[in-house]
Design a protein around this motif. Structure first.
Motif, PDB file in Angstrom:
ATOM      1  N   GLU A   1     -11.075   9.795  -3.480  1.00  0.00           N
ATOM      2  CA  GLU A   1     -10.881  10.176  -2.079  1.00  0.00           C
ATOM      3  C   GLU A   1      -9.586   9.582  -1.547  1.00  0.00           C
ATOM      4  O   GLU A   1      -8.762  10.292  -0.990  1.00  0.00           O
ATOM      5  CB  GLU A   1     -12.058   9.710  -1.227  1.00  0.00           C
ATOM      6  CG  GLU A   1     -11.934  10.152   0.219  1.00  0.00           C
ATOM      7  CD  GLU A   1     -13.184   9.845   1.029  1.00  0.00           C
ATOM      8  OE1 GLU A   1     -13.162  10.149   2.229  1.00  0.00           O
ATOM      9  OE2 GLU A   1     -14.151   9.318   0.481  1.00  0.00           O
ATOM     10  N   THR A   2      -9.403   8.256  -1.706  1.00  0.00           N
ATOM     11  CA  THR A   2      -8.168   7.611  -1.241  1.00  0.00           C
ATOM     12  C   THR A   2      -7.725   6.544  -2.230  1.00  0.00           C
ATOM     13  O   THR A   2      -8.521   6.023  -3.011  1.00  0.00           O
ATOM     14  CB  THR A   2      -8.357   6.928   0.139  1.00  0.00           C
ATOM     15  OG1 THR A   2      -9.357   5.913   0.025  1.00  0.00           O
ATOM     16  CG2 THR A   2      -8.746   7.921   1.212  1.00  0.00           C
ATOM     17  N   ILE A   3      -6.417   6.215  -2.162  1.00  0.00           N
ATOM     18  CA  ILE A   3      -5.837   5.129  -2.933  1.00  0.00           C
ATOM     19  C   ILE A   3      -5.036   4.290  -1.952  1.00  0.00           C
ATOM     20  O   ILE A   3      -4.219   4.828  -1.200  1.00  0.00           O
ATOM     21  CB  ILE A   3      -4.912   5.651  -4.049  1.00  0.00           C
ATOM     22  CG1 ILE A   3      -5.650   6.640  -4.938  1.00  0.00           C
ATOM     23  CG2 ILE A   3      -4.349   4.498  -4.866  1.00  0.00           C
ATOM     24  CD1 ILE A   3      -4.749   7.393  -5.898  1.00  0.00           C
ATOM     25  N   GLU A   4      -5.279   2.960  -1.952  1.00  0.00           N
ATOM     26  CA  GLU A   4      -4.583   2.067  -1.033  1.00  0.00           C
ATOM     27  C   GLU A   4      -3.944   0.922  -1.799  1.00  0.00           C
ATOM     28  O   GLU A   4      -4.476   0.489  -2.812  1.00  0.00           O
ATOM     29  CB  GLU A   4      -5.562   1.455  -0.029  1.00  0.00           C
ATOM     30  CG  GLU A   4      -6.357   2.449   0.790  1.00  0.00           C
ATOM     31  CD  GLU A   4      -7.438   1.756   1.584  1.00  0.00           C
ATOM     32  OE1 GLU A   4      -7.086   1.010   2.520  1.00  0.00           O
ATOM     33  OE2 GLU A   4      -8.615   1.937   1.236  1.00  0.00           O
ATOM     34  N   GLN A   5      -2.831   0.403  -1.281  1.00  0.00           N
ATOM     35  CA  GLN A   5      -2.178  -0.782  -1.823  1.00  0.00           C
ATOM     36  C   GLN A   5      -2.314  -1.869  -0.765  1.00  0.00           C
ATOM     37  O   GLN A   5      -1.678  -1.801   0.275  1.00  0.00           O
ATOM     38  CB  GLN A   5      -0.698  -0.477  -2.092  1.00  0.00           C
ATOM     39  CG  GLN A   5      -0.002  -1.501  -2.915  1.00  0.00           C
ATOM     40  CD  GLN A   5      -0.355  -1.386  -4.382  1.00  0.00           C
ATOM     41  OE1 GLN A   5      -0.339  -0.308  -4.946  1.00  0.00           O
ATOM     42  NE2 GLN A   5      -0.685  -2.491  -4.997  1.00  0.00           N
ATOM     43  N   THR A   6      -3.172  -2.892  -0.993  1.00  0.00           N
ATOM     44  CA  THR A   6      -3.544  -3.817   0.094  1.00  0.00           C
ATOM     45  C   THR A   6      -3.515  -5.311  -0.231  1.00  0.00           C
ATOM     46  O   THR A   6      -4.409  -5.991   0.268  1.00  0.00           O
ATOM     47  CB  THR A   6      -4.966  -3.466   0.576  1.00  0.00           C
ATOM     48  OG1 THR A   6      -5.855  -3.707  -0.484  1.00  0.00           O
ATOM     49  CG2 THR A   6      -5.092  -2.090   1.126  1.00  0.00           C
ATOM     50  N   PRO A   7      -2.788  -6.019  -0.948  1.00  0.00           N
ATOM     51  CA  PRO A   7      -1.746  -5.642  -1.899  1.00  0.00           C
ATOM     52  C   PRO A   7      -2.305  -5.150  -3.225  1.00  0.00           C
ATOM     53  O   PRO A   7      -1.582  -4.576  -4.027  1.00  0.00           O
ATOM     54  CB  PRO A   7      -0.950  -6.916  -2.099  1.00  0.00           C
ATOM     55  CG  PRO A   7      -1.940  -8.001  -1.913  1.00  0.00           C
ATOM     56  CD  PRO A   7      -2.903  -7.486  -0.872  1.00  0.00           C
ATOM     57  N   ASP A   8      -3.602  -5.394  -3.502  1.00  0.00           N
ATOM     58  CA  ASP A   8      -4.198  -4.847  -4.727  1.00  0.00           C
ATOM     59  C   ASP A   8      -4.427  -3.350  -4.537  1.00  0.00           C
ATOM     60  O   ASP A   8      -4.543  -2.870  -3.423  1.00  0.00           O
ATOM     61  CB  ASP A   8      -5.542  -5.517  -5.021  1.00  0.00           C
ATOM     62  CG  ASP A   8      -5.403  -7.028  -5.192  1.00  0.00           C
ATOM     63  OD1 ASP A   8      -4.395  -7.457  -5.773  1.00  0.00           O
ATOM     64  OD2 ASP A   8      -6.301  -7.759  -4.725  1.00  0.00           O
ATOM     65  N   THR A   9      -4.494  -2.634  -5.641  1.00  0.00           N
ATOM     66  CA  THR A   9      -4.741  -1.202  -5.571  1.00  0.00           C
ATOM     67  C   THR A   9      -6.243  -0.951  -5.485  1.00  0.00           C
ATOM     68  O   THR A   9      -6.990  -1.325  -6.386  1.00  0.00           O
ATOM     69  CB  THR A   9      -4.155  -0.478  -6.794  1.00  0.00           C
ATOM     70  OG1 THR A   9      -2.778  -0.817  -6.910  1.00  0.00           O
ATOM     71  CG2 THR A   9      -4.295   1.029  -6.662  1.00  0.00           C
ATOM     72  N   VAL A  10      -6.671  -0.339  -4.385  1.00  0.00           N
ATOM     73  CA  VAL A  10      -8.082  -0.040  -4.147  1.00  0.00           C
ATOM     74  C   VAL A  10      -8.257   1.474  -4.151  1.00  0.00           C
ATOM     75  O   VAL A  10      -7.616   2.185  -3.379  1.00  0.00           O
ATOM     76  CB  VAL A  10      -8.563  -0.624  -2.799  1.00  0.00           C
ATOM     77  CG1 VAL A  10     -10.029  -0.286  -2.565  1.00  0.00           C
ATOM     78  CG2 VAL A  10      -8.330  -2.125  -2.739  1.00  0.00           C
TER      79      VAL A  10
END
Length: 66
Positions: free
Chosen positions: A25-34
């Motif tokens: 559904e989504t990809i985030e950099q938070t700083p790890d990639t989730v």
């Protein structure tokens, strides 16, 4: 399907797994990639967000090539 590595896995690659790219559904950099899946499950991976996106795009191009 794309090959990814679980976050903080050891160097012998036991943390590798295959993910169905169609359920992202989504990809985030938070700083790890989730990576959030359609069912709400979240995965944290070693690969950076742009690398995951590249692999998904490569996978989808391969599907439509034939």
């Amino acid at each position: 399907m794309i090959k990814l590595t679980k976050f903080n896995s050891d160097s012998n690659k036991k943390g590798e797994f295959i993910l169905n790219a169609e359920i992202i559904e989504t990809i985030e950099q938070t700083p790890d990639t989730v990576i959030t899946l359609l069912n709400g499950k979240k995965l944290i991976v070693d690969e950076r967000m742009d690398e995951v996106v590249r692999r998904v795009m490569t996978y989808r191009r391969a599907l439509h090539k034939y």
